[in-house]
Design a protein around this motif. Structure first.
Motif, PDB file in Angstrom:
ATOM      1  N   UNK A   1       0.834  -1.211   0.000  1.00 17.59           N
ATOM      2  CA  UNK A   1       0.000   0.000   0.000  1.00 17.59           C
ATOM      3  C   UNK A   1       0.860   1.248   0.000  1.00 17.59           C
ATOM      4  N   UNK A   2       2.141   1.101   0.278  1.00 12.97           N
ATOM      5  CA  UNK A   2       3.045   2.234   0.419  1.00 12.97           C
ATOM      6  C   UNK A   2       3.659   2.597  -0.945  1.00 12.97           C
ATOM      7  N   UNK A   3       3.513   3.866  -1.379  1.00 13.72           N
ATOM      8  CA  UNK A   3       3.971   4.235  -2.723  1.00 13.72           C
ATOM      9  C   UNK A   3       5.463   3.969  -2.973  1.00 13.72           C
ATOM     10  N   UNK A   4       6.298   4.212  -1.972  1.00 17.63           N
ATOM     11  CA  UNK A   4       7.733   3.952  -2.152  1.00 17.63           C
ATOM     12  C   UNK A   4       8.000   2.454  -2.361  1.00 17.63           C
ATOM     13  N   UNK A   5       7.294   1.628  -1.586  1.00 16.96           N
ATOM     14  CA  UNK A   5       7.453   0.176  -1.754  1.00 16.96           C
ATOM     15  C   UNK A   5       6.863  -0.292  -3.090  1.00 16.96           C
ATOM     16  N   UNK A   6       5.793   0.366  -3.500  1.00 22.41           N
ATOM     17  CA  UNK A   6       5.201   0.034  -4.805  1.00 22.41           C
ATOM     18  C   UNK A   6       6.201   0.341  -5.926  1.00 22.41           C
ATOM     19  N   UNK A   7       6.865   1.490  -5.793  1.00 21.33           N
ATOM     20  CA  UNK A   7       7.867   1.855  -6.799  1.00 21.33           C
ATOM     21  C   UNK A   7       8.947   0.778  -6.853  1.00 21.33           C
ATOM     22  N   UNK A   8       9.352   0.357  -5.686  1.00 18.10           N
ATOM     23  CA  UNK A   8      10.363  -0.674  -5.589  1.00 18.10           C
ATOM     24  C   UNK A   8       9.907  -1.969  -6.288  1.00 18.10           C
ATOM     25  N   UNK A   9       8.660  -2.333  -6.093  1.00 17.78           N
ATOM     26  CA  UNK A   9       8.120  -3.531  -6.747  1.00 17.78           C
ATOM     27  C   UNK A   9       8.226  -3.399  -8.275  1.00 17.78           C
ATOM     28  N   UNK A  10       7.854  -2.219  -8.780  1.00 21.40           N
ATOM     29  CA  UNK A  10       7.846  -2.020 -10.237  1.00 21.40           C
ATOM     30  C   UNK A  10       9.281  -1.988 -10.777  1.00 21.40           C
ATOM     31  N   UNK A  11      10.157  -1.289 -10.058  1.00 20.87           N
ATOM     32  CA  UNK A  11      11.552  -1.175 -10.506  1.00 20.87           C
ATOM     33  C   UNK A  11      12.232  -2.540 -10.539  1.00 20.87           C
ATOM     34  N   UNK A  12      11.965  -3.349  -9.513  1.00 22.02           N
ATOM     35  CA  UNK A  12      12.554  -4.700  -9.478  1.00 22.02           C
ATOM     36  C   UNK A  12      12.002  -5.577 -10.599  1.00 22.02           C
ATOM     37  N   UNK A  13      10.705  -5.534 -10.738  1.00 21.99           N
ATOM     38  CA  UNK A  13      10.062  -6.454 -11.674  1.00 21.99           C
ATOM     39  C   UNK A  13      10.454  -6.182 -13.124  1.00 21.99           C
TER      40      UNK A  13
END
Ligand SMILES: [Zn+2]
Length: 246
Positions: free
Chosen positions: A160-172
């Motif tokens: 739910x956290x935007x910074x963690x979401x960014x991390x998910x997208x960047x990794x993937x």
């Protein structure tokens, strides 16, 4: 004549198991009953796992596709999307469309220079249609949206956290290397143009005027950017995403 009931077993990777209904979540092999020979995609999605989250698939220990049909006695193994395995249209750099709840994530992706559509009034059919027409990766936390037939590329965000979401997208999608900060307007997604400081001098606050030298302007919405706090924030974001993950 009634069709006979068939049975299969589906084993999900641990990261996908969290998406299953509670009773099935702890099972190594999820038993499945079906009639006829449905597409594997259909059966996996009926258990709550959108097709976009399937990285690879094996049936009876052989590579298989989501469109393959399920048969009585099949044993299916489903793996999630591995880091950097995220598929996109192959245009060189992935582009995105974010659903209504992901405004912060959209701004972060724009900060890193990635083409990201976002509006707070997109309806689900429009999100799916634009993703399909423009071959964009649909970013959402809504599994039903990703299960729409026309969605080819999508990413189910877990956090739910935007910074963690960014991390998910960047990794993937392995974005860290292709990030180009100070390139795209955070408000409207348009590419920025460099401008001479002299041309925007009358629009700058005294401190900005004194301390910053590099400026850019959005030709679409006329927003002015400078290599100041925004820029530092972008660099921080990239550094964070670049950090090794345990
Ligand atoms: Zn703009």
């Amino acid at each position: 004549m009634q069709m006979a009931t068939c049975r299969a077993l589906i084993a999900f990777d641990p990261d996908l198991r969290t998406l299953l209904p509670a009773p099935q979540r702890s099972l190594e092999d999820v038993p499945l009953e079906f009639k006829g020979s449905p597409a594997i995609k259909h059966e996996i999605e009926s258990l709550g796992v959108p097709h976009t989250e399937v990285g690879s698939l094996r049936v009876n220990n052989l590579p298989a596709a989501l469109s393959d049909r399920l048969h009585d006695g099949d044993r299916v193994a489903v793996r999630g999307v591995a880091p950097a395995q995220g598929v996109f249209n192959g245009r060189g750099q992935p582009c995105f469309i974010a659903d209504n709840h992901l405004g912060r994530l959209a701004a972060y992706l724009r900060m890193l220079g990635f083409d990201t559509l976002y509006r707070n009034d997109y309806q689900d059919p429009e999100l799916a249609a634009v993703a399909h027409q423009e071959e964009r990766i649909l970013l959402t936390r809504d599994r039903r949206l990703l299960m729409r037939r026309e969605v080819a590329y999508g990413c189910l965000l877990r956090s739910l956290d935007p910074q963690e979401q960014l991390d998910e997208v960047v990794q993937r999608y392995a974005l860290a290397k292709s990030a180009r900060p100070f390139r795209r307007c955070l408000r409207c997604n348009h590419l920025l143009e460099a401008v001479d400081k002299a041309d925007v001098l009358d629009r700058l606050q005294p401190l900005t005027r004194r301390y910053f030298e590099e400026f850019a302007r959005c030709p679409a919405c006329d927003q002015i950017y400078w290599k100041g706090s925004h820029y530092d924030r972008m660099l921080e974001l990239i550094e964070h995403c670049d950090a090794p993950h345990p």
